[in-house]
Design a protein around this motif. Structure first.
Motif, PDB file in Angstrom:
ATOM      1  N   LEU A   6      -8.753  -9.582  -3.663  1.00 52.24           N
ATOM      2  CA  LEU A   6      -7.811 -10.055  -2.646  1.00 52.24           C
ATOM      3  C   LEU A   6      -6.371  -9.924  -3.136  1.00 52.24           C
ATOM      4  O   LEU A   6      -5.491  -9.477  -2.388  1.00 52.24           O
ATOM      5  N   LEU A   7      -6.108 -10.268  -4.384  1.00 48.07           N
ATOM      6  CA  LEU A   7      -4.756 -10.129  -4.933  1.00 48.07           C
ATOM      7  C   LEU A   7      -4.321  -8.665  -4.958  1.00 48.07           C
ATOM      8  O   LEU A   7      -3.144  -8.354  -4.709  1.00 48.07           O
ATOM      9  N   ILE A  52       3.509 -11.933   2.374  1.00 52.02           N
ATOM     10  CA  ILE A  52       2.103 -12.272   2.596  1.00 52.02           C
ATOM     11  C   ILE A  52       1.847 -13.623   1.950  1.00 52.02           C
ATOM     12  O   ILE A  52       2.096 -13.814   0.758  1.00 52.02           O
ATOM     13  N   SER A  53       1.378 -14.562   2.742  1.00 54.00           N
ATOM     14  CA  SER A  53       1.031 -15.880   2.217  1.00 54.00           C
ATOM     15  C   SER A  53      -0.483 -15.997   2.124  1.00 54.00           C
ATOM     16  O   SER A  53      -1.214 -15.534   3.003  1.00 54.00           O
ATOM     17  N   CYS A  54      -0.923 -16.616   1.056  1.00 54.74           N
ATOM     18  CA  CYS A  54      -2.362 -16.824   0.809  1.00 54.74           C
ATOM     19  C   CYS A  54      -2.496 -18.235   0.249  1.00 54.74           C
ATOM     20  O   CYS A  54      -2.486 -18.449  -0.962  1.00 54.74           O
ATOM     21  N   LEU A  55      -2.565 -19.197   1.155  1.00 54.34           N
ATOM     22  CA  LEU A  55      -2.464 -20.605   0.789  1.00 54.34           C
ATOM     23  C   LEU A  55      -3.843 -21.244   0.754  1.00 54.34           C
ATOM     24  O   LEU A  55      -4.508 -21.359   1.775  1.00 54.34           O
ATOM     25  N   ASN A  56      -4.252 -21.643  -0.445  1.00 49.54           N
ATOM     26  CA  ASN A  56      -5.538 -22.313  -0.642  1.00 49.54           C
ATOM     27  C   ASN A  56      -6.713 -21.462  -0.149  1.00 49.54           C
ATOM     28  O   ASN A  56      -7.620 -21.957   0.522  1.00 49.54           O
ATOM     29  N   VAL A  57      -6.645 -20.191  -0.503  1.00 45.27           N
ATOM     30  CA  VAL A  57      -7.698 -19.233  -0.164  1.00 45.27           C
ATOM     31  C   VAL A  57      -8.345 -18.655  -1.421  1.00 45.27           C
ATOM     32  O   VAL A  57      -9.553 -18.405  -1.436  1.00 45.27           O
ATOM     33  N   LEU A  58      -7.578 -18.444  -2.485  1.00 40.76           N
ATOM     34  CA  LEU A  58      -8.133 -17.846  -3.702  1.00 40.76           C
ATOM     35  C   LEU A  58      -9.339 -18.614  -4.224  1.00 40.76           C
ATOM     36  O   LEU A  58     -10.278 -18.020  -4.765  1.00 40.76           O
ATOM     37  N   ASP A  59      -9.313 -19.938  -4.074  1.00 45.49           N
ATOM     38  CA  ASP A  59     -10.440 -20.735  -4.549  1.00 45.49           C
ATOM     39  C   ASP A  59     -11.540 -20.877  -3.506  1.00 45.49           C
ATOM     40  O   ASP A  59     -12.499 -21.627  -3.713  1.00 45.49           O
ATOM     41  N   ARG A  60     -11.411 -20.170  -2.390  1.00 46.67           N
ATOM     42  CA  ARG A  60     -12.415 -20.239  -1.327  1.00 46.67           C
ATOM     43  C   ARG A  60     -12.947 -18.864  -0.938  1.00 46.67           C
ATOM     44  O   ARG A  60     -13.684 -18.736   0.034  1.00 46.67           O
ATOM     45  N   CYS A  61     -12.571 -17.839  -1.692  1.00 43.81           N
ATOM     46  CA  CYS A  61     -13.037 -16.494  -1.348  1.00 43.81           C
ATOM     47  C   CYS A  61     -13.951 -15.955  -2.445  1.00 43.81           C
ATOM     48  O   CYS A  61     -13.941 -16.425  -3.591  1.00 43.81           O
ATOM     49  N   ASP A  62     -14.719 -14.938  -2.079  1.00 46.15           N
ATOM     50  CA  ASP A  62     -15.749 -14.395  -2.965  1.00 46.15           C
ATOM     51  C   ASP A  62     -15.163 -13.537  -4.083  1.00 46.15           C
ATOM     52  O   ASP A  62     -15.663 -13.532  -5.211  1.00 46.15           O
ATOM     53  N   GLU A  63     -14.095 -12.802  -3.761  1.00 42.63           N
ATOM     54  CA  GLU A  63     -13.525 -11.852  -4.714  1.00 42.63           C
ATOM     55  C   GLU A  63     -12.007 -12.023  -4.791  1.00 42.63           C
ATOM     56  O   GLU A  63     -11.241 -11.224  -4.241  1.00 42.63           O
ATOM     57  N   PRO A  64     -11.533 -13.046  -5.489  1.00 46.64           N
ATOM     58  CA  PRO A  64     -10.101 -13.334  -5.523  1.00 46.64           C
ATOM     59  C   PRO A  64      -9.261 -12.245  -6.191  1.00 46.64           C
ATOM     60  O   PRO A  64      -8.123 -12.002  -5.785  1.00 46.64           O
ATOM     61  N   ARG A  65      -9.796 -11.572  -7.211  1.00 44.79           N
ATOM     62  CA  ARG A  65      -9.036 -10.495  -7.860  1.00 44.79           C
ATOM     63  C   ARG A  65      -8.801  -9.345  -6.881  1.00 44.79           C
ATOM     64  O   ARG A  65      -7.685  -8.788  -6.804  1.00 44.79           O
ATOM     65  N   GLU A  89      -0.003 -11.664 -14.629  1.00 52.78           N
ATOM     66  CA  GLU A  89       0.649 -10.659 -15.473  1.00 52.78           C
ATOM     67  C   GLU A  89      -0.233  -9.442 -15.750  1.00 52.78           C
ATOM     68  O   GLU A  89       0.243  -8.299 -15.650  1.00 52.78           O
ATOM     69  N   PRO A  90      -1.523  -9.615 -16.077  1.00 56.95           N
ATOM     70  CA  PRO A  90      -2.367  -8.430 -16.298  1.00 56.95           C
ATOM     71  C   PRO A  90      -2.539  -7.572 -15.053  1.00 56.95           C
ATOM     72  O   PRO A  90      -2.839  -6.373 -15.171  1.00 56.95           O
ATOM     73  N   LYS A  91      -2.369  -8.162 -13.875  1.00 57.11           N
ATOM     74  CA  LYS A  91      -2.533  -7.422 -12.621  1.00 57.11           C
ATOM     75  C   LYS A  91      -1.202  -6.913 -12.065  1.00 57.11           C
ATOM     76  O   LYS A  91      -1.133  -6.451 -10.917  1.00 57.11           O
ATOM     77  N   GLY A  92      -0.153  -6.967 -12.871  1.00 57.16           N
ATOM     78  CA  GLY A  92       1.105  -6.345 -12.473  1.00 57.16           C
ATOM     79  C   GLY A  92       1.969  -7.161 -11.536  1.00 57.16           C
ATOM     80  O   GLY A  92       2.711  -6.588 -10.721  1.00 57.16           O
TER      81      GLY A  92
END
Length: 323
Positions: free
Chosen positions: A225-226, A210-223, A284-287
């Motif tokens: 999403l991970l 699963i690729s998530c390229l330049n999305v974490l900084d553009r989404c409402d709930e990045p945690r 690391e905290p999210k495994g």
């Protein structure tokens, strides 16, 4: 932009296009008059500077900032370089940017469409603003590809599919998600299986990568999403995550404030410190286990002002700890 400003742009184009176009090949003898002419002359100098620029720093981390990264993280740095395919993207961007008449039309169309469309949707509708994260060879190096065809890829937030195309040859099946409707249409025409961006994680399908390229900084709930990415990976699957540093979250779609509901504790005083914060405080905290990471440019097609643009991307190949 008001109607008067739009009319002024139209008059500017009508009056100056012939002058600007005829002057490009003879710019040493040309003294620009008017905003458009000056813009094009400035572009000529900017593009010369871009061409002469040392681009190796796009891929380097700084020794003086190594103290912000543990040796364990540092040892997983996988350096890349400007390869042939990336240079070809830059050359194509220069060619497109030098088409002045086309760039003027795109500028005018963007001004009109911006009244009722988002920047991403405008780019999809006009077929402009292609992005480049890595080449086929760079991607294969990052995931440790060993020439066998991998079962499936999910590319979250695939945009116009330019970067998806670099990954696709490694996989039997390629799935994508995208919020922008014009971009979805582009992805469909390229033959990718477009999943619903709101419920892609609700099916029984699991993905090899699963690729998530330049999305974490553009989404409402990045945690969240991970977490969804981790849940939808095959047991031995990996995720490829990238975001721009400095980390500056901005929610483009379905947000009045553009501020995400969740803020990741990433920000630091340097590229290297933000990398360390992401690994130690988020992954690391999210495994998640870090497999390797790198620094590379997030490239974008240029416009009438310069041939191309870039931002500094941090890219991480990660896998769940229990995989």
């Amino acid at each position: 932009m008001c109607k008067i400003q739009l009319f002024e742009q139209i008059l500017l184009i009508v009056n100056f296009v012939p002058l600007v176009v005829s002057s490009i090949n003879n710019h040493k003898m040309f003294r620009p008059r008017g905003a458009l002419a000056r813009t094009v002359m400035d572009k000529i100098q900017i593009d010369k500077d871009l061409s002469a620029m040392d681009k190796s720093h796009w891929y380097q981390i700084r020794e003086e900032e190594m103290g912000h990264i543990s040796m364990e993280i540092l040892n997983k740095f996988s350096p890349l370089h400007l390869d042939v395919a990336t240079q070809e993207f830059l050359d194509k961007a220069v060619e497109n940017s030098d088409n002045i008449c086309w760039q003027i039309w795109l500028s005018l169309a963007t001004s009109v469409l911006s009244w009722f469309m988002s920047p991403t949707s405008i780019n999809g509708y006009l077929g402009r603003g292609s992005m480049h994260v890595f080449s086929k060879a760079q991607f294969r190096s990052l995931i440790g590809w060993d020439d066998h065809v991998i079962r499936s890829l999910l590319d979250i937030g695939a945009g116009d599919g330019t970067t998806t195309n670099q990954m696709a040859p490694c996989f039997s099946h390629v799935y994508v998600t995208e919020i922008s409707k014009p971009m979805k249409q582009v992805l469909t025409t390229k033959g990718f299986s477009v999943l619903d961006e709101n419920c892609w994680d609700e099916s029984e399908e699991r993905f090899s990568v699963i690729s998530c390229l330049n999305v974490l900084d553009r989404c409402d709930e990045p945690r969240i999403l991970l977490e969804k990415i981790k849940e939808k990976l095959e047991p031995d699957g990996i995720a490829v995550i990238a975001f721009v540093i400095p980390f500056n979250p901005y929610v483009e779609f379905e947000s009045k404030t553009h501020v995400p509901k969740e803020l990741l504790p990433i920000k630091g005083s340097s590229f290297e410190e933000e990398v360390g914060n992401f690994v130690v405080k988020v992954l690391e905290p999210k495994g998640w286990d870090l497999v390797r990471w790198t620094r590379l440019p997030y490239l974008c097609d240029g416009d009438i002002r310069q041939a191309f643009y870039w931002l500094d991307d941090a890219l991480f190949v990660i896998r769940p700890k229990d995989s």
